[in-house]
Design a protein around this motif. Structure first.
Motif, short mmCIF file in Angstrom:
data_model
loop_
_atom_site.label_atom_id
_atom_site.label_comp_id
_atom_site.label_asym_id
_atom_site.label_seq_id
_atom_site.Cartn_x
_atom_site.Cartn_y
_atom_site.Cartn_z
N ARG A 79 -3.50 8.67 -3.69
CA ARG A 79 -4.87 8.73 -4.42
C ARG A 79 -5.35 10.25 -4.79
NH1 ARG A 79 -9.57 5.49 -1.03
NH2 ARG A 79 -8.78 7.17 0.44
N GLU A 134 -12.02 8.43 -10.35
CA GLU A 134 -11.92 7.11 -10.50
C GLU A 134 -10.84 6.11 -9.24
OE1 GLU A 134 -14.16 5.66 -12.30
OE2 GLU A 134 -14.84 7.47 -12.93
N ARG A 171 -10.80 5.44 -6.06
CA ARG A 171 -11.13 5.26 -4.98
C ARG A 171 -10.15 4.10 -4.19
NH1 ARG A 171 -15.17 4.89 -8.86
NH2 ARG A 171 -16.58 6.55 -8.80
N ASP A 172 -10.64 3.47 -3.37
CA ASP A 172 -9.74 2.49 -2.48
C ASP A 172 -9.14 1.60 -3.45
OD1 ASP A 172 -10.19 3.72 -0.31
OD2 ASP A 172 -12.05 2.10 0.24
N PRO A 173 -7.70 1.12 -3.39
CA PRO A 173 -7.06 0.48 -4.41
C PRO A 173 -7.70 -1.12 -4.43
CG PRO A 173 -5.61 1.66 -3.05
CD PRO A 173 -6.92 1.84 -2.65
N ARG A 174 -7.89 -1.53 -5.75
CA ARG A 174 -8.25 -3.02 -5.71
C ARG A 174 -7.00 -3.79 -5.35
NH1 ARG A 174 -10.44 -1.66 -11.80
NH2 ARG A 174 -8.08 -1.20 -11.94
N PRO A 175 -7.29 -5.12 -4.80
CA PRO A 175 -6.52 -5.87 -4.40
C PRO A 175 -5.29 -5.98 -5.53
CG PRO A 175 -8.65 -6.83 -3.83
CD PRO A 175 -8.64 -5.45 -4.67
N THR A 176 -5.67 -6.23 -7.00
CA THR A 176 -4.92 -6.34 -7.81
C THR A 176 -4.01 -5.28 -8.33
OG1 THR A 176 -6.64 -6.21 -9.36
CG2 THR A 176 -6.32 -8.30 -8.72
N ASP A 177 -4.31 -4.04 -7.87
CA ASP A 177 -3.69 -2.77 -8.34
C ASP A 177 -2.01 -2.68 -7.88
OD1 ASP A 177 -5.66 -1.71 -9.61
OD2 ASP A 177 -6.60 -0.30 -8.03
#
Length: 203
Positions: free
Chosen positions: A177, A103, A105-111
């Motif tokens: 990641r 799960e 993947r690319d970090p979300r902006p809020t991560d």
């Protein structure tokens, strides 16, 4: 406030009665690094409110997962630390980390990101390698550094660089990641002269 229960005579349900509340296992993840002050826990658990964190810590004390003690002077602050029962959850967190890895993947902006959040899956990976000797591994990521102590039973980790590492693992950008994959695939730079560094280079 009484704790909610699934009221099922099942070991999975009983475990979730104790650790299934939101934030509980992430508090365990932080305390696996050793005793932490409340303010440090709050800083490394972005998104948790002070009321929820205080409530979870009280519940974890009641359930025998965490103890609270006062440091000797000059510190004189209170810290929370895992009991032996709480440390047994390392295996649970390791399994969850392995299961959840696809799960990431690319970090979300809020991560939020902390380097030491990669310690649990990496400890599981290193502990499973055959023939890896005891010692201290310092891990360097773009996000920061942490170190892992192997040998003597259950592995442990701490935030920040090690004082005298036996091996240093420097990982490329974005490796947080897929940190175990970077080690397997040769994407890590491993330095050190002893048997631990040699074992990691040959793993």
């Amino acid at each position: 406030m009484p704790r909610r229960s699934y009221d099922q005579y099942c070991s999975v349900a009983r475990a979730l009665d104790t650790v299934g509340e939101r934030w509980t296992l992430l508090i365990v993840r932080e305390l696996l690094a050793g005793p932490r002050r409340y303010t440090d826990l709050h800083a490394d658990l972005p998104g948790v409110s002070t009321d929820v964190l205080a409530s979870r810590l009280k519940e974890m004390e009641r359930d025998g997962l965490v103890t609270r003690r006062r440091l000797a002077p000059p510190g004189a602050a209170y810290v929370y630390e895992l009991t032996p029962r709480g440390r047994e959850l390392l295996g649970v967190l390791g399994a969850l980390a392995e299961w959840g890895a696809p799960e990431l993947r690319d970090p979300r902006p809020t991560d939020a990101v902390r380097a030491h959040w990669a310690a649990v899956p990496l400890m599981r990976h290193l502990a499973a390698l055959p023939g890896v000797p005891a010692g201290v591994v310092e891990v360097r990521l773009d996000e920061g550094a942490f170190h892992i102590e192997l040998g003597g039973g259950t592995p442990s980790y701490a935030d920040g660089p090690a004082k005298r590492p036996d091996a240093v693992v420097a990982l490329p950008p974005g490796a947080v990641r897929g940190i175990t994959g970077a080690l397997r695939d040769g994407g890590a730079e491993i330095t050190g002269d002893g048997p631990l560094a040699d074992a990691l280079r040959g793993a």
